[in-house]
Design an enzyme around this catalytic site. Structure first.
Site, PDB file in Angstrom:
ATOM      1  CG  HIS B 147      30.100  52.464 106.261  1.00  0.00           C
ATOM      2  ND1 HIS B 147      29.151  51.500 106.086  1.00  0.00           N
ATOM      3  CD2 HIS B 147      29.506  53.459 106.960  1.00  0.00           C
ATOM      4  CE1 HIS B 147      28.022  51.888 106.656  1.00  0.00           C
ATOM      5  NE2 HIS B 147      28.207  53.071 107.189  1.00  0.00           N
ATOM      6  CB  CYS B 189      31.282  45.748 103.938  1.00  0.00           C
ATOM      7  SG  CYS B 189      29.721  46.319 104.600  1.00  0.00           S
TER       8      CYS B 189
END
Lengths: 599, 392
Positions: B147, B189
């Site tokens: 992440h 991301c």
């Protein structure tokens, strides 16, 4: 909490003559200093303790000698290291030549071959020439560095017999010469009477000889060959690229250690199993090599035998050669890294270099297995190297018929093992940048180079020492330079004492290496430069230099402000308030005094 | 003449200092990092293991792969298929099959350990398999998944790797010449922000999404219950499954194979620090292992000449003139250690105590039945003790 002590009861009226003083603006007694003194003392003690606090939270940084590091980097870059070498040429059987003229001609030849640029590791040459005429009278250049006894080399009987014997006898001749500074390399040119063609041999120690007849006529060519031997062979080691020092042919770990890991791979033990007596060859054949390279690297040897290790490239059957063929285009894919668990070394520490030497025994389905070169020839060695990794030798068993029932367990015979070790020595030399074969060919002719049991001849070891000294010093200087730049860019990082000491010792070893080099001690400069490099790498890779673990100013502030700010605030405010009050009371007292005097 | 020498010296100097161009490519390394914990981040583990499998299949050996997995999915108690990790709902490939060597597992995957791997600053006791032992000719593939966000990557849900830390580590690696070329692939991301601050030459970086975009997972496996692979990695694997070690597809074809509509994000790559043209660089430069090989022309006949030498007395090849060599070495003034060893040996022979000990040792070696002698001596000792105690 208002002061009550100096407010007299406002209701009492003194029936006196003077009017009642206004207590808000006047006071009858001088204001005391006690309160002011107490608060300012407390403030002062805080202020005086501030430098001690500052010192105690200071980041401990060991002082690195940045100036010395910079000067070492500059020295290494600007003045490439040159070693003193002495070249001595002996011309036997030449009647009419003047040694000084010969010396200048050889000097010209040497200068032409070395070119104008001076790279690190090259020689500061000093040449001396001795001419022995056919009637055994000698003349030599002045000053004579070597006490060559005239007439020791006999013109007619020289060169007979085996080359090894000639080499030994030459060593006896020149062993009395201690030379000037640095090692002395000598070339003996013998002009025989009866016709032999010209033969040039380079020995195992530091001598070479050119034997032939009618050399006095072909004088320029002889001088050219002598300068070629001096420059291309003795100075550059027979390597083609004498220019930059390429790190991929210097397989020494940064802690100065090299581990040779030998593996015998039985690719299909169901067909046959081979074993080897590695202990014997280690003691007998590998120990001299290890000892010879001791100034350059601390070498240790280990071995293992592995089973079920097929290769990952393919081979094809060739009817004409009656064997299975794999080509040089298959070589990059030969090593099957999934099944070959080679890197199981227990002896190598984190910064040593491991070189893998693999002896591959093909399975029954691919026996015999030969390597075909691009020019359609079959390789004589069946082996190849990969720089900085190691080498592979494919060894075919004596007979490719296998027993139908059980796999046979065999031991590789000592003769075969010796041949394998010879190929390995060739590969080892290739990994260090030398050629694996024993001839050297240039335009003027070819030279036969005698192989030595130690894997490298003495002059090759000299070349290695010189090149490794250069490389190690260069690496040491760049590492220390990076370390100093890193340390200066992070002013709040802790530098431990250990790092400072290692830097200091590394600089000392580097200076020692440079001074040894200028005195001509090749191996001692190689070992001190190795030490310098390993200490510099230890300092740079010290585990405490991590940029995530240094204390920034914000961190310091955030830790200490909850302790000191509230208390400091109170103390300062109290002092200020007392000071203001003192001034007010003083003013009140003064107005009362003036009123009293006026009245 | 002077100008010529100046020019030649300048050339040599520049040749010596521009090492990046002249070093040859020696080997390939891969550092594969998965930074997320917990069962619902199964796909990050599957991403990393798929890339591990690809890189191994194309030839990089385990000793040159550093695999960091922050959690264990194969043996997780929620895993319906114990000891198996899949990256596709058809369950065709078990990524955790055989020969998986995880170097950093579980809580060892921290920002500090990651930076230590990159810069090489380990404690002395760290084994070789956990170190990045690259040299100046190595090409390194650095793949990170987990992440992430704007200029950071989350490690283990507790700390972050910031883009300036990564840039700093790469700068130190370049200074210390720990790589020739570096390819950074990030699948998180806002991945492209992680390599914003890089400035070292020789670095090529590709991220799965731009700033402000998310990277999405590819599909959900209803059997396992979580998403099993991310889109960027899925399409990367689709490209590599068509290759074997002999192919030479270029990096350009890999980078152009990413379709923003299928990825649902823009795969952005940065080539300003990388000199070679992408269409000329084969993917096996980073993802596979193609060794530089040089044929050995001939053997070094050190021993065959020795046998023919008349000085050799014996016939067996292992009787060597080693002693003769060592005598000559003593004459050399620089073989210091040799001298010391020889002197020590001669000293020991002179000392009578050690002579006695050596004799005793030899005699003891010759005794065949050591056990009976030991028993006999114990019995003699007990007798002596009894006699002496009775005398007292």
């Amino acid at each position: 909490m208002e002061e009550t002590s100096d407010h007299p009861n406002p209701t009492t009226d003194t029936p006196g003559t003077t009017p009642e003083p206004d207590l808000k603006t006047m006071r009858s007694s001088k204001p005391g200093l006690k309160r002011l003194l107490i608060t300012t003392t407390v403030l002062f003690s805080f202020l005086s303790g501030l430098p001690f606090l500052w010192k105690s939270v200071e980041i401990y940084r060991s002082q690195l000698p940045f100036h010395d590091i910079d000067s070492l980097s500059d020295q290494v870059k600007s003045a490439p290291l040159r070693f003193p070498c002495t070249f001595h040429a002996v011309f036997v059987g030449f009647g009419s030549n003047d040694p000084d003229q010969l010396r200048s001609e050889i000097q010209d030849g040497v200068n032409q071959l070395t070119g104008e640029s001076s790279q690190c590791g090259s020689c500061n040459v000093s040449i001396s020439v001795t001419v022995q005429s056919p009637d055994e009278l000698c003349s030599e250049t002045f000053p004579s560095t070597c006490s060559y006894r005239c007439g020791v080399i006999k013109r007619d009987s020289f060169g007979r017999g085996l080359d090894d014997a000639v080499d030994e006898s030459l060593d006896d001749v020149f062993s009395g010469c201690s030379g000037g500074i640095g090692k002395m390399y000598s070339v003996v040119v013998v002009n025989k009477e009866n016709g032999d063609e010209v033969k040039a041999v380079v020995g195992k120690r530091r001598h070479a000889w050119i034997v032939g007849s009618g050399l006095e006529e072909r004088f320029g060519e002889v001088v050219g060959r002598v300068s070629e031997v001096f420059v291309k062979v003795f100075m550059n080691g027979g390597r083609e690229e004498g220019d930059s020092i390429r790190g991929e042919f210097m397989p020494v770990g940064s802690d100065g250690r090299l581990v040779l890991s030998f593996s015998l791979l039985n690719s299909n033990p169901r067909d046959w199993i081979y074993d080897w007596d590695f202990q014997r060859i280690d003691e007998a054949l590998l120990a001299p090599v290890t000892k010879a390279l001791a100034p350059i690297a601390n070498i240790s040897v280990e071995s293992q035998v592995l089973y079920h290790t097929p290769k990952s490239s393919f081979s094809s059957w060739d009817e004409k050669l009656q064997s299975y063929i794999f080509r040089t285009s298959d070589l990059p894919f030969f090593v099957n890294s999934n099944e070959w668990h080679l890197d199981t070394s227990a002896g190598a520490s984190g910064r040593s270099k491991i070189l893998q030497f693999v002896v591959y025994i093909p399975s029954g389905k691919e026996c015999p297995l030969h390597l075909q070169l691009p020019n359609e020839e079959i390789s004589k060695t069946n082996g190849f190297i990969s720089p900085m990794w190691g080498g592979v030798i494919v060894w075919n068993p004596r007979s490719c018929d296998k027993d139908s029932e059980s796999p046979s367990t065999n031991t590789i015979s000592p003769q075969d093992l010796e041949k394998i070790v010879e190929v390995f020595l060739g590969q080892f030399r290739q990994l260090f940048g030398f050629k694996s074969e024993a001839t050297y060919t240039r335009e003027l002719g070819s030279y036969k180079i005698l192989p030595s049991e130690r894997g490298f001849t003495k002059w090759e070891l000299d070349v290695l020492s010189r090149k490794h000294t250069c490389f190690n010093l260069h690496s040491c200087a760049t590492t220390l330079g990076s370390l100093s730049r890193l340390v200066q860019s992070l002013p709040r990082m802790i530098i431990k004492d250990e790092i400072g000491e290692q830097v200091k010792y590394s600089l000392k070893a580097a200076k020692l290496a440079q001074s040894n080099a200028s005195l001509g001690g090749y191996s001692s400069s190689a070992s001190s430069s190795r030490e310098a490099r390993s200490l510099a790498e230890n300092a740079f890779f010290h585990p405490s230099i991590m940029s995530v673990s240094y204390f920034s100013y914000e961190h310091c502030f955030a830790v200490y402000s909850p302790f000191f700010l509230p208390v400091a605030g109170h103390v300062v405010l109290a002092a200020l308030r007392e000071w203001r009050r003192y001034k007010q009371e003083k003013a009140k007292y003064l107005t009362w005094l003036t009123r009293k005097q006026a009245a | 003449m002077k100008n010529l020498t100046l020019v030649v010296m300048l050339l040599c100097y520049s040749f010596a200092s521009s090492s990046g161009d002249s070093t040859i490519h020696t080997n390939n390394w891969a550092v594969l990092v998965c930074t997320s914990r917990f069962w619902f981040n199964y796909r990050h583990m599957a991403n990393t293991l798929s890339l591990y499998r690809t890189v191994k299949r194309l030839g990089i050996p385990d000793e040159r792969i550093i695999l960091m997995l922050a959690d264990d999915m194969a043996c997780n108690s929620r895993n319906q298929y114990p000891a198996q990790v899949f990256n596709n709902e058809n369950h065709q490939i078990n990524l955790y099959g055989d020969n998986v060597e995880v170097d950093y597992r579980g809580y060892e995957v921290t920002v500090e350990n990651f930076l230590r791997v990159l810069t090489g600053r380990h404690e002395n006791a760290v084994p070789r398999s956990k170190r990045l032992l690259s040299d100046e000719g190595s090409h390194i593939l650095l793949y990170m998944t987990g992440h992430g966000g704007d200029e950071f990557l989350k490690f283990q849900d507790a700390e972050e790797l910031q883009s300036h830390d990564l840039a700093d580590a790469v700068k130190q690696m370049k200074e210390k010449r720990r790589f020739k070329e570096l390819l950074i692939m990030v699948d998180t991301c806002q991945a492209a922000t992680l390599f914003n601050q890089l400035q070292s030459p020789g670095v090529l970086a590709i991220g799965s999404s731009l700033k402000g975009e998310n990277s999405y997972s590819h599909h959900l496996d209803s059997d396992i219950g979580v998403s099993v692979v991310d889109r960027f990695t899925y399409y990367t694997l689709a490209f590599f499954e068509r290759l074997n070690i002999y192919d030479n597809a270029s990096l350009n074809s890999l980078f152009r194979s990413y379709d923003p509509r299928q990825l649902m994000s823009t795969a952005y790559y940065r080539t300003d620090l990388y000199q070679p043209h992408l269409s000329e660089v084969p993917v096996t430069n980073f993802f596979g292992s193609v060794m530089e090989t040089i044929h050995t022309d001939s053997a070094y006949h050190a021993f065959s000449s020795r046998i023919s030498n008349s000085k050799i007395k014996s016939d067996t090849p292992f009787n060597q003139p080693f002693n003769q060599l060592s005598e000559q070495d003593v004459k050399e003034d620089l073989q210091n250690t040799n001298n010391q060893n020889d002197e020590l040996k001669t000293e020991k022979q002179k000392c009578p105590y050690s002579e006695m000990r050596a004799d005793l040792h030899e005699k003891l070696k010759k005794i065949e039945n050591v056990d009976t002698m030991v028993n006999l001596s114990i019995a003699v000792m007990i007798l002596v003790v009894m006699v002496s105690s009775s005398l007292l």
